[in-house]
Every structure is written in C-alpha cells, then in structure tokens.
Design a protein around this motif. Structure first.
Motif, PDB file in Angstrom:
ATOM      1  N   VAL A  22       0.853  -1.191   0.000  1.00 40.78           N
ATOM      2  CA  VAL A  22       0.000   0.000   0.000  1.00 40.78           C
ATOM      3  C   VAL A  22       0.888   1.240   0.000  1.00 40.78           C
ATOM      4  O   VAL A  22       1.746   1.400   0.885  1.00 40.78           O
ATOM      5  CB  VAL A  22      -0.931   0.016   1.231  1.00 40.78           C
ATOM      6  N   ASN A  23       0.707   2.117  -0.993  1.00 39.55           N
ATOM      7  CA  ASN A  23       1.470   3.361  -1.053  1.00 39.55           C
ATOM      8  C   ASN A  23       0.881   4.376  -0.081  1.00 39.55           C
ATOM      9  O   ASN A  23      -0.339   4.529   0.016  1.00 39.55           O
ATOM     10  CB  ASN A  23       1.456   3.933  -2.475  1.00 39.55           C
ATOM     11  N   ILE A  24       1.774   5.065   0.653  1.00 39.96           N
ATOM     12  CA  ILE A  24       1.351   6.110   1.594  1.00 39.96           C
ATOM     13  C   ILE A  24       2.004   7.410   1.122  1.00 39.96           C
ATOM     14  O   ILE A  24       3.195   7.632   1.356  1.00 39.96           O
ATOM     15  CB  ILE A  24       1.784   5.779   3.038  1.00 39.96           C
ATOM     16  N   PRO A  25       1.256   8.263   0.442  1.00 37.32           N
ATOM     17  CA  PRO A  25       1.847   9.489  -0.083  1.00 37.32           C
ATOM     18  C   PRO A  25       2.421  10.387   1.018  1.00 37.32           C
ATOM     19  O   PRO A  25       2.012  10.316   2.184  1.00 37.32           O
ATOM     20  CB  PRO A  25       0.674  10.184  -0.785  1.00 37.32           C
ATOM     21  N   SER A  26       3.348  11.218   0.637  1.00 35.01           N
ATOM     22  CA  SER A  26       3.978  12.167   1.543  1.00 35.01           C
ATOM     23  C   SER A  26       2.937  13.024   2.253  1.00 35.01           C
ATOM     24  O   SER A  26       1.975  13.481   1.633  1.00 35.01           O
ATOM     25  CB  SER A  26       4.912  13.058   0.719  1.00 35.01           C
ATOM     26  N   ARG A  27       3.130  13.197   3.564  1.00 35.18           N
ATOM     27  CA  ARG A  27       2.255  14.036   4.396  1.00 35.18           C
ATOM     28  C   ARG A  27       0.775  13.679   4.180  1.00 35.18           C
ATOM     29  O   ARG A  27      -0.063  14.553   3.946  1.00 35.18           O
ATOM     30  CB  ARG A  27       2.512  15.502   4.143  1.00 35.18           C
ATOM     31  N   ASN A  28       0.484  12.385   4.290  1.00 30.55           N
ATOM     32  CA  ASN A  28      -0.865  11.922   4.009  1.00 30.55           C
ATOM     33  C   ASN A  28      -1.178  10.704   4.862  1.00 30.55           C
ATOM     34  O   ASN A  28      -0.356  10.277   5.656  1.00 30.55           O
ATOM     35  CB  ASN A  28      -0.988  11.576   2.517  1.00 30.55           C
ATOM     36  N   ARG A  29      -2.360  10.162   4.705  1.00 29.20           N
ATOM     37  CA  ARG A  29      -2.747   8.968   5.456  1.00 29.20           C
ATOM     38  C   ARG A  29      -3.586   8.050   4.591  1.00 29.20           C
ATOM     39  O   ARG A  29      -4.253   8.492   3.667  1.00 29.20           O
ATOM     40  CB  ARG A  29      -3.473   9.325   6.750  1.00 29.20           C
ATOM     41  N   VAL A  30      -3.527   6.758   4.947  1.00 25.88           N
ATOM     42  CA  VAL A  30      -4.236   5.709   4.233  1.00 25.88           C
ATOM     43  C   VAL A  30      -4.864   4.802   5.287  1.00 25.88           C
ATOM     44  O   VAL A  30      -4.269   4.571   6.345  1.00 25.88           O
ATOM     45  CB  VAL A  30      -3.254   4.901   3.342  1.00 25.88           C
ATOM     46  N   THR A  31      -6.053   4.280   5.017  1.00 26.68           N
ATOM     47  CA  THR A  31      -6.696   3.348   5.948  1.00 26.68           C
ATOM     48  C   THR A  31      -6.923   2.022   5.240  1.00 26.68           C
ATOM     49  O   THR A  31      -7.408   1.996   4.101  1.00 26.68           O
ATOM     50  CB  THR A  31      -8.034   3.915   6.453  1.00 26.68           C
ATOM     51  N   VAL A  32      -6.561   0.942   5.932  1.00 27.41           N
ATOM     52  CA  VAL A  32      -6.727  -0.408   5.404  1.00 27.41           C
ATOM     53  C   VAL A  32      -7.376  -1.289   6.460  1.00 27.41           C
ATOM     54  O   VAL A  32      -7.382  -0.952   7.645  1.00 27.41           O
ATOM     55  CB  VAL A  32      -5.374  -1.031   4.994  1.00 27.41           C
ATOM     56  N   ARG A  33      -7.919  -2.416   6.018  1.00 27.98           N
ATOM     57  CA  ARG A  33      -8.358  -3.464   6.940  1.00 27.98           C
ATOM     58  C   ARG A  33      -7.613  -4.742   6.592  1.00 27.98           C
ATOM     59  O   ARG A  33      -7.350  -5.016   5.414  1.00 27.98           O
ATOM     60  CB  ARG A  33      -9.870  -3.688   6.880  1.00 27.98           C
TER      61      ARG A  33
END
Length: 162
Positions: free
Chosen positions: A120-131
């Motif tokens: 999963v890519n997490i862009p700079s200064r950002n957030r990602v949610t996964v299960r």
C-alpha cells in the motif's frame, strides 16, 4: 542484419483450446465485518546516529527495527483497521508479510471498489486506511516500507499473530 539465436520448429496436431476460466467468487469485503481493533502506524524520517544515508533515521511509530522486539500483537481470526500516517516529506509503502490488505481510504478519499493490495502506497504528508483479516498463520512476521533504503535504515516492525 540480426543474429539468429534459435530456430523453433512446430510439429504435430494443434492443441485443443483451453477451457474457459470458471466463474470466481466475489472478493471478500472487510467493510462489512466487525473490527476487533484499530491501530495507527506513523512513518517518519529524521536525522540520527545511523551510518547510512547521511545519518537518516527511518522509523515506524518513532522506533527503528529491532528483530527481538514485538511491535504489535494481533488475534488470529479477527479483522483490524489500520491507519497509516506518513508525516515525512517522502513517500513510503507498507508491505505486510502473509496477509493482504483491503484499501478503504487514501488521501481523504473513500475507495468504493473492493481493492486488495499486497503493498500500500502512503503518499507524503498523508494517510491511508486499510483493513486486514488475520484469518490464519499464527506466529511472528514483519511489516516494512517496501522502499529498500527505508527498510534497511530501520522502517520495519515485528507483528505476532496469536
């Protein structure tokens, strides 16, 4: 004008066409399942005493990798929701050994399709949610940034499923 590397001769009767691919079940959607725990993982970059990359430190939750430490424990048979926070000016990418992740949100945008990912890519200064569904495989394994320089300089953790 070219060099012949091989010559292939085909002989015999033509093969029968392959059978059609059978219908596949719909992918599992973890948005419909009970979440046993929510966790936040923060990916950071800073300066430190490390020898590589000009003293750069790559961390998850402020810690560099220690193979003797268990950073997270999960219960086999449960689903967890993870928020991956990237506070750094660089992109990072999470790879969780053994279990794929269903992408729910990235950059504040809901993912409407069922999107299963190994990384999963997490862009700079950002957030990602996964299960993550921890259905099987008790024991210890790792999660890490899939950019090898970041992983090699500490951006990795140990997870144990019990």
């Amino acid at each position: 004008t070219g060099t012949v590397l091989a010559t292939v001769e085909v002989a015999g009767a033509a093969a029968s066409p392959p059978a059609p691919v059978p219908p596949q079940p719909s992918p599992r959607d973890l948005r419909r399942e009970t979440v046993a725990a929510t966790k936040t993982f923060t990916f950071g970059v800073g300066m430190g005493m490390a020898m590589g990359a000009g003293g750069m430190r790559f961390t998850i939750d402020g810690r560099e990798y220690d193979p003797d430490r268990t950073d997270h424990t999960v219960r086999v048979g449960t689903v967890e929701e993870w928020t991956l926070v990237n506070d750094s000016p660089m992109e990072h990418s999470l790879h969780l050994h053994v279990w794929p992740m269903q992408l729910l949100r990235t950059g504040g945008r809901e993912v409407t399709e069922i999107a299963w990912q190994d990384v999963v890519n997490i862009p700079s200064r950002n957030r990602v949610t996964v299960r993550v569904a921890f259905d099987d495989y008790p024991g210890r394994t790792v999660y890490h940034c899939h950019i090898l320089d970041h992983e090699d300089l500490g951006m990795m953790g140990v997870i144990e499923a019990r």
